[in-house]
Design an enzyme around this catalytic site. Sequence first.
Site, PDB file in Angstrom:
ATOM      1  N   HIS A  10       1.543   3.730   3.747  1.00 44.02           N
ATOM      2  CA  HIS A  10       2.137   2.958   2.658  1.00 44.02           C
ATOM      3  C   HIS A  10       2.996   3.797   1.711  1.00 44.02           C
ATOM      4  CE1 HIS A  10       0.571  -0.566   4.316  1.00 44.02           C
ATOM      5  NE2 HIS A  10      -0.695  -0.237   4.139  1.00 44.02           N
ATOM      6  N   ARG A  49       8.076  -0.253  10.925  1.00 44.06           N
ATOM      7  CA  ARG A  49       8.200  -0.844   9.578  1.00 44.06           C
ATOM      8  C   ARG A  49       7.912   0.170   8.474  1.00 44.06           C
ATOM      9  NH1 ARG A  49       3.008  -4.879   9.557  1.00 44.06           N
ATOM     10  NH2 ARG A  49       4.044  -5.670  11.411  1.00 44.06           N
ATOM     11  N   GLU A  70      -2.084   6.868  14.853  1.00 42.83           N
ATOM     12  CA  GLU A  70      -2.481   5.535  15.334  1.00 42.83           C
ATOM     13  C   GLU A  70      -1.316   4.980  16.121  1.00 42.83           C
ATOM     14  OE1 GLU A  70      -3.362   3.056  12.021  1.00 42.83           O
ATOM     15  OE2 GLU A  70      -5.078   4.247  11.464  1.00 42.83           O
TER      16      GLU A  70
HETATM   17  N1  PXP Z   1      -7.839   2.604  10.978  1.00 41.86           N
HETATM   18  C1  PXP Z   1      -6.968   1.918  11.732  1.00 41.86           C
HETATM   19  C2  PXP Z   1      -7.114   1.978  13.206  1.00 41.86           C
HETATM   20  C3  PXP Z   1      -5.910   1.172  11.155  1.00 41.86           C
HETATM   21  O1  PXP Z   1      -5.069   0.476  11.929  1.00 41.86           O
HETATM   22  C4  PXP Z   1      -5.776   1.192   9.755  1.00 41.86           C
HETATM   23  C5  PXP Z   1      -4.618   0.468   9.114  1.00 41.86           C
HETATM   24  O2  PXP Z   1      -3.432   1.126   9.430  1.00 41.86           O
HETATM   25  C6  PXP Z   1      -6.694   1.944   9.004  1.00 41.86           C
HETATM   26  C7  PXP Z   1      -7.731   2.619   9.634  1.00 41.86           C
HETATM   27  C8  PXP Z   1      -6.612   2.021   7.506  1.00 41.86           C
HETATM   28  O3  PXP Z   1      -6.862   0.753   6.974  1.00 41.86           O
HETATM   29  P1  PXP Z   1      -6.700   0.521   5.417  1.00 41.86           P
HETATM   30  O4  PXP Z   1      -5.260   0.758   5.085  1.00 41.86           O
HETATM   31  O5  PXP Z   1      -7.133  -0.890   5.231  1.00 41.86           O
HETATM   32  O6  PXP Z   1      -7.589   1.509   4.731  1.00 41.86           O
END
Ligand code: PXP
Length: 243
Positions: A10, A49, A70
């Site tokens: 973010h 994005r 990820e």
């Molecule tokens: N783990 C995975 C596999 C995710 O896809 C995400 C979101 O990108 C997160 C952790 C982190 O999630 P959050 O932003 O809700 O803490």
Amino acid sequence: MIKLGVNIDHIATIRQARKECFPSVVSAALVCQKAGADGITIHLREDRRHIQDEDVYNIRDVLQIKLNLEMSTSKDIVEIALDAKPDSVCLVPEKREELTTEGGLDVKNNQQELSEIILKLKNSAITVSVFVEPDIAQIQSSYEIGADAVELHTGKYANLFKNSTNNFDVLQEELSRIYNASTFAVKKGLILNAGHGLDYDNCLPICKIPDMSEFNIGFAIIARAVFEGLENAVKNMKELINR
Ligand code: PXP
């Protein structure tokens, strides 16, 4: 000690909102590192994005802590992972229209495809985690296809936690599901991680799970950073999960 992987997607979301070159994801990664994060997590989405291809390389080049990527299993993203060689990847399902990763990977029904991808990544010395629902069958399949780790999807738990006064029994049921899945994963010799929707309040019951290795947390930390600064937001979370 539970390790903290900070998801900085973010920071890139803010940058991409204006297609600027700031705020810098590299600087953000270094602030998190200084604040005691054990790793940086980024999601190179197919629609780009937030995180862009060059971010993966730029962060990898300066980071001394672990870089976790990820990613979906699409061919071109797998190629980038094999080239950039992050320390670990977490395979996730991906849909264009979703705001964030909505469900776990269906490992059980995609074993052949996933095991080939996992083998390639592991042959490049990349540790492979799969993002799955806290479901015994999915964890059994993750083990069978050679994943090193599972990251348990805590999104449903996090949603229930928000309305816990109306949902107390359902919340407890989901927590038991996460506990049972965790025990099973550890028994299988898988590294146990968790993530999605975790924040400064709801992470506490998940911290009590024996042998929890790592949390990947993004939104809550970046949102708190708006008021407290990124360094403080990371320090507070790191301290909280190991209290
Ligand atoms: N783990 C995975 C596999 C995710 O896809 C995400 C979101 O990108 C997160 C952790 C982190 O999630 P959050 O932003 O809700 O803490």
